[in-house]
Scaffold this motif. Structure first.
Motif, PDB file in Angstrom:
ATOM      1  N   TYR A 113       0.636  -1.267  -0.067  1.00  0.00           N
ATOM      2  CA  TYR A 113       0.215  -0.086  -0.083  1.00  0.00           C
ATOM      3  C   TYR A 113       0.629   0.991  -0.126  1.00  0.00           C
ATOM      4  CZ  TYR A 113      -3.462  -3.673   0.984  1.00  0.00           C
ATOM      5  OH  TYR A 113      -4.397  -4.301   1.523  1.00  0.00           O
ATOM      6  N   TRP A 114       2.334   1.165   0.380  1.00  0.00           N
ATOM      7  CA  TRP A 114       2.687   2.187   0.824  1.00  0.00           C
ATOM      8  C   TRP A 114       3.066   2.453  -0.890  1.00  0.00           C
ATOM      9  CZ3 TRP A 114       2.660   5.684   4.376  1.00  0.00           C
ATOM     10  CH2 TRP A 114       2.301   5.809   5.934  1.00  0.00           C
ATOM     11  N   MET A 134      -5.299   5.189  -3.988  1.00  0.00           N
ATOM     12  CA  MET A 134      -4.792   7.086  -3.315  1.00  0.00           C
ATOM     13  C   MET A 134      -4.924   8.468  -3.337  1.00  0.00           C
ATOM     14  SD  MET A 134      -1.548   8.568  -3.903  1.00  0.00           S
ATOM     15  CE  MET A 134      -0.781   8.893  -5.641  1.00  0.00           C
ATOM     16  N   LYS A 136      -3.288  11.749  -3.413  1.00  0.00           N
ATOM     17  CA  LYS A 136      -2.090  12.533  -3.070  1.00  0.00           C
ATOM     18  C   LYS A 136      -2.278  14.437  -2.835  1.00  0.00           C
ATOM     19  CE  LYS A 136       2.364  11.515  -3.839  1.00  0.00           C
ATOM     20  NZ  LYS A 136       3.007  11.075  -4.647  1.00  0.00           N
ATOM     21  N   ILE A 155      -3.515   8.882   6.059  1.00  0.00           N
ATOM     22  CA  ILE A 155      -2.279   9.393   5.759  1.00  0.00           C
ATOM     23  C   ILE A 155      -1.154  10.050   6.661  1.00  0.00           C
ATOM     24  CG2 ILE A 155      -0.016   7.617   5.271  1.00  0.00           C
ATOM     25  CD1 ILE A 155      -2.106   5.674   4.676  1.00  0.00           C
ATOM     26  N   PRO A 177      -5.572   9.712  11.266  1.00  0.00           N
ATOM     27  CA  PRO A 177      -5.358   8.344  11.091  1.00  0.00           C
ATOM     28  C   PRO A 177      -6.039   7.764  11.927  1.00  0.00           C
ATOM     29  CG  PRO A 177      -2.797   9.316  11.027  1.00  0.00           C
ATOM     30  CD  PRO A 177      -3.802  10.880  11.360  1.00  0.00           C
ATOM     31  N   LEU A 201      -5.421   7.069   2.086  1.00  0.00           N
ATOM     32  CA  LEU A 201      -5.602   5.539   1.128  1.00  0.00           C
ATOM     33  C   LEU A 201      -7.276   4.904   1.134  1.00  0.00           C
ATOM     34  CD1 LEU A 201      -3.375   3.093   0.411  1.00  0.00           C
ATOM     35  CD2 LEU A 201      -3.787   1.442   2.430  1.00  0.00           C
TER      36      LEU A 201
END
Length: 206
Positions: A113-114, A134, A136, A155, A177, A201
Protein backbone atom coordinates in the motif's frame (compact mmCIF):
# COMPACT_ATOMS: atom_id res chain seq x y z
CA UNK A 1 -1.88 5.67 -22.93
CA UNK A 2 0.52 2.95 -21.77
CA UNK A 3 -1.11 0.57 -19.31
CA UNK A 4 1.14 -1.70 -17.30
CA UNK A 5 0.10 -4.74 -15.26
CA UNK A 6 2.43 -5.70 -12.41
CA UNK A 7 2.10 -9.21 -10.99
CA UNK A 8 3.44 -9.86 -7.49
CA UNK A 9 4.60 -13.17 -6.08
CA UNK A 10 1.53 -13.89 -3.94
CA UNK A 11 -2.02 -15.09 -4.50
CA UNK A 12 -3.84 -13.82 -7.58
CA UNK A 13 -7.51 -12.76 -7.63
CA UNK A 14 -10.05 -14.82 -9.59
CA UNK A 15 -9.04 -15.62 -13.15
CA UNK A 16 -11.74 -13.57 -14.92
CA UNK A 17 -10.41 -10.40 -13.29
CA UNK A 18 -6.84 -11.38 -14.13
CA UNK A 19 -7.81 -11.97 -17.77
CA UNK A 20 -9.57 -8.59 -17.97
CA UNK A 21 -6.49 -6.82 -16.65
CA UNK A 22 -4.22 -8.73 -19.02
CA UNK A 23 -6.41 -7.84 -22.01
CA UNK A 24 -6.35 -4.14 -21.11
CA UNK A 25 -2.56 -4.00 -20.58
CA UNK A 26 0.16 -2.98 -23.01
CA UNK A 27 3.00 -4.44 -20.93
CA UNK A 28 3.12 -7.07 -18.19
CA UNK A 29 5.79 -7.09 -15.50
CA UNK A 30 6.39 -9.95 -13.06
CA UNK A 31 8.04 -9.26 -9.71
CA UNK A 32 10.93 -11.70 -9.32
CA UNK A 33 9.59 -15.21 -8.56
CA UNK A 34 6.11 -14.24 -9.78
CA UNK A 35 7.37 -14.96 -13.29
CA UNK A 36 7.23 -18.69 -12.48
CA UNK A 37 3.62 -18.35 -11.31
CA UNK A 38 2.89 -16.60 -14.60
CA UNK A 39 4.53 -19.34 -16.64
CA UNK A 40 2.52 -21.98 -14.77
CA UNK A 41 -0.67 -20.00 -15.44
CA UNK A 42 0.17 -19.41 -19.14
CA UNK A 43 0.43 -15.65 -18.62
CA UNK A 44 2.76 -14.00 -21.13
CA UNK A 45 5.20 -11.64 -19.43
CA UNK A 46 7.26 -8.88 -21.04
CA UNK A 47 9.62 -8.14 -18.13
CA UNK A 48 10.72 -9.65 -14.85
CA UNK A 49 11.99 -7.14 -12.28
CA UNK A 50 13.71 -7.70 -8.94
CA UNK A 51 16.85 -9.02 -7.32
CA UNK A 52 16.03 -12.52 -8.65
CA UNK A 53 16.39 -14.22 -5.28
CA UNK A 54 12.98 -15.95 -5.52
CA UNK A 55 13.45 -17.94 -8.73
CA UNK A 56 13.31 -21.66 -7.97
CA UNK A 57 12.93 -23.60 -11.22
CA UNK A 58 13.91 -21.16 -13.96
CA UNK A 59 17.26 -19.58 -14.85
CA UNK A 60 17.75 -16.06 -16.16
CA UNK A 61 19.08 -17.51 -19.41
CA UNK A 62 15.89 -19.55 -19.86
CA UNK A 63 13.76 -16.45 -19.30
CA UNK A 64 15.74 -14.55 -21.92
CA UNK A 65 15.24 -17.38 -24.42
CA UNK A 66 11.48 -17.05 -23.84
CA UNK A 67 11.68 -13.39 -24.87
CA UNK A 68 11.25 -12.08 -21.31
CA UNK A 69 13.48 -9.09 -20.59
CA UNK A 70 15.23 -9.46 -17.24
CA UNK A 71 15.77 -6.35 -15.12
CA UNK A 72 17.98 -7.51 -12.24
CA UNK A 73 17.98 -4.79 -9.59
CA UNK A 74 19.82 -5.36 -6.32
CA UNK A 75 18.63 -2.17 -4.58
CA UNK A 76 17.83 -3.25 -1.01
CA UNK A 77 16.13 0.05 -0.17
CA UNK A 78 13.07 -0.89 -2.25
CA UNK A 79 11.03 -4.07 -2.41
CA UNK A 80 10.40 -5.81 -5.73
CA UNK A 81 7.00 -4.15 -6.16
CA UNK A 82 8.51 -0.69 -5.77
CA UNK A 83 11.23 -1.62 -8.26
CA UNK A 84 8.55 -2.73 -10.73
CA UNK A 85 6.57 0.49 -10.24
CA UNK A 86 9.71 2.57 -10.79
CA UNK A 87 10.54 0.57 -13.92
CA UNK A 88 6.97 1.05 -15.18
CA UNK A 89 7.49 4.80 -14.96
CA UNK A 90 10.74 4.47 -16.91
CA UNK A 91 8.96 2.72 -19.81
CA UNK A 92 6.30 5.43 -19.95
CA UNK A 93 3.38 3.96 -17.99
CA UNK A 94 0.33 6.20 -17.67
CA UNK A 95 -1.60 3.71 -15.55
CA UNK A 96 -0.40 0.81 -13.41
CA UNK A 97 -2.57 -2.07 -12.22
CA UNK A 98 -1.17 -4.42 -9.59
CA UNK A 99 -2.21 -7.95 -8.62
CA UNK A 100 -0.61 -10.75 -6.63
CA UNK A 101 0.05 -8.93 -3.35
CA UNK A 102 -2.35 -10.72 -0.97
CA UNK A 103 -2.25 -14.05 0.79
CA UNK A 104 1.41 -13.97 1.77
CA UNK A 105 3.16 -12.05 4.52
CA UNK A 106 1.01 -9.33 6.11
CA UNK A 107 4.13 -7.18 6.29
CA UNK A 108 4.62 -7.45 2.53
CA UNK A 109 0.97 -6.66 1.86
CA UNK A 110 1.09 -3.59 4.10
CA UNK A 111 4.26 -2.40 2.36
CA UNK A 112 2.45 -2.74 -0.98
CA UNK A 113 0.00 0.00 0.00
CA UNK A 114 2.84 2.38 0.79
CA UNK A 115 4.27 1.82 -2.69
CA UNK A 116 1.23 3.64 -4.12
CA UNK A 117 2.51 6.90 -2.65
CA UNK A 118 5.96 6.56 -4.25
CA UNK A 119 4.82 7.26 -7.81
CA UNK A 120 3.02 10.04 -9.65
CA UNK A 121 1.53 7.51 -12.07
CA UNK A 122 -2.14 6.52 -11.69
CA UNK A 123 -1.85 3.27 -9.75
CA UNK A 124 -4.31 0.64 -8.45
CA UNK A 125 -3.89 -2.51 -6.37
CA UNK A 126 -6.53 -5.13 -7.19
CA UNK A 127 -7.41 -7.39 -4.26
CA UNK A 128 -9.93 -10.22 -4.28
CA UNK A 129 -12.59 -8.04 -2.63
CA UNK A 130 -11.53 -4.46 -3.35
CA UNK A 131 -9.44 -1.97 -5.31
CA UNK A 132 -6.90 0.14 -3.44
CA UNK A 133 -5.68 3.54 -4.63
CA UNK A 134 -4.46 6.80 -3.19
CA UNK A 135 -5.17 10.52 -3.20
CA UNK A 136 -2.20 12.84 -2.68
CA UNK A 137 -2.76 16.60 -2.57
CA UNK A 138 -5.41 16.41 -5.27
CA UNK A 139 -8.80 15.23 -6.48
CA UNK A 140 -9.92 11.95 -8.03
CA UNK A 141 -13.13 10.52 -9.46
CA UNK A 142 -13.53 6.78 -8.98
CA UNK A 143 -16.07 4.36 -10.44
CA UNK A 144 -18.03 2.11 -8.09
CA UNK A 145 -21.31 0.21 -8.07
CA UNK A 146 -24.19 1.81 -6.17
CA UNK A 147 -24.57 0.60 -2.58
CA UNK A 148 -21.03 -0.78 -2.55
CA UNK A 149 -18.83 0.07 0.42
CA UNK A 150 -15.76 2.24 0.23
CA UNK A 151 -13.35 3.48 2.89
CA UNK A 152 -10.80 6.26 3.11
CA UNK A 153 -7.93 6.40 5.59
CA UNK A 154 -5.67 9.34 6.34
CA UNK A 155 -1.94 8.72 6.10
CA UNK A 156 -0.86 11.36 8.59
CA UNK A 157 -2.85 14.57 9.04
CA UNK A 158 -4.96 15.53 5.99
CA UNK A 159 -6.50 18.98 5.52
CA UNK A 160 -9.36 20.00 3.25
CA UNK A 161 -10.79 16.53 2.70
CA UNK A 162 -13.96 16.33 0.60
CA UNK A 163 -16.04 13.27 -0.27
CA UNK A 164 -19.12 13.29 -2.52
CA UNK A 165 -21.15 10.45 -3.98
CA UNK A 166 -21.33 8.59 -0.68
CA UNK A 167 -23.99 8.22 2.00
CA UNK A 168 -21.76 10.20 4.36
CA UNK A 169 -20.27 13.31 2.77
CA UNK A 170 -17.22 15.25 3.90
CA UNK A 171 -16.81 18.97 3.26
CA UNK A 172 -13.41 20.54 3.87
CA UNK A 173 -12.76 18.27 6.85
CA UNK A 174 -9.52 17.48 8.61
CA UNK A 175 -8.78 13.76 8.94
CA UNK A 176 -6.19 12.10 11.14
CA UNK A 177 -5.09 8.45 11.16
CA UNK A 178 -8.12 6.67 12.64
CA UNK A 179 -11.12 4.56 11.59
CA UNK A 180 -13.49 7.44 10.83
CA UNK A 181 -13.51 6.81 7.09
CA UNK A 182 -14.39 3.11 7.37
CA UNK A 183 -17.40 1.70 5.46
CA UNK A 184 -19.07 4.53 3.60
CA UNK A 185 -21.72 3.57 1.01
CA UNK A 186 -21.82 4.73 -2.60
CA UNK A 187 -24.99 6.60 -3.58
CA UNK A 188 -23.88 6.94 -7.18
CA UNK A 189 -21.69 5.15 -9.72
CA UNK A 190 -18.94 7.72 -9.16
CA UNK A 191 -17.38 8.98 -5.95
CA UNK A 192 -15.24 12.10 -5.82
CA UNK A 193 -12.53 12.40 -3.19
CA UNK A 194 -10.15 15.31 -2.71
CA UNK A 195 -7.50 16.37 -0.24
CA UNK A 196 -5.89 19.82 -0.21
CA UNK A 197 -2.90 18.78 1.85
CA UNK A 198 -2.03 15.21 2.76
CA UNK A 199 -2.45 11.63 1.61
CA UNK A 200 -5.45 9.30 1.66
CA UNK A 201 -5.67 5.56 1.07
CA UNK A 202 -8.92 4.52 -0.63
CA UNK A 203 -10.53 1.06 -0.66
CA UNK A 204 -13.45 0.39 -3.05
CA UNK A 205 -15.39 -2.87 -2.71
CA UNK A 206 -15.94 -4.90 -5.86
Amino acid sequence: MVRVLIIGNSDLPERNLVNDLIDSSDKIIACDGAVERCLDASINVDYVVGDMDSLENTTLAELSKMGIEVQKLDDQNNNDLQKAINFSSEIGADRINIIGVEGGSNQHQFASYWCLFETEVECYIHLSDSIVSMVKNGRVKLSIEKEKEFSIFAIGDCDGVNVSGGKWQLNNEKLTPNSRGLHNLANDETITISCNNGMLLVFRSR
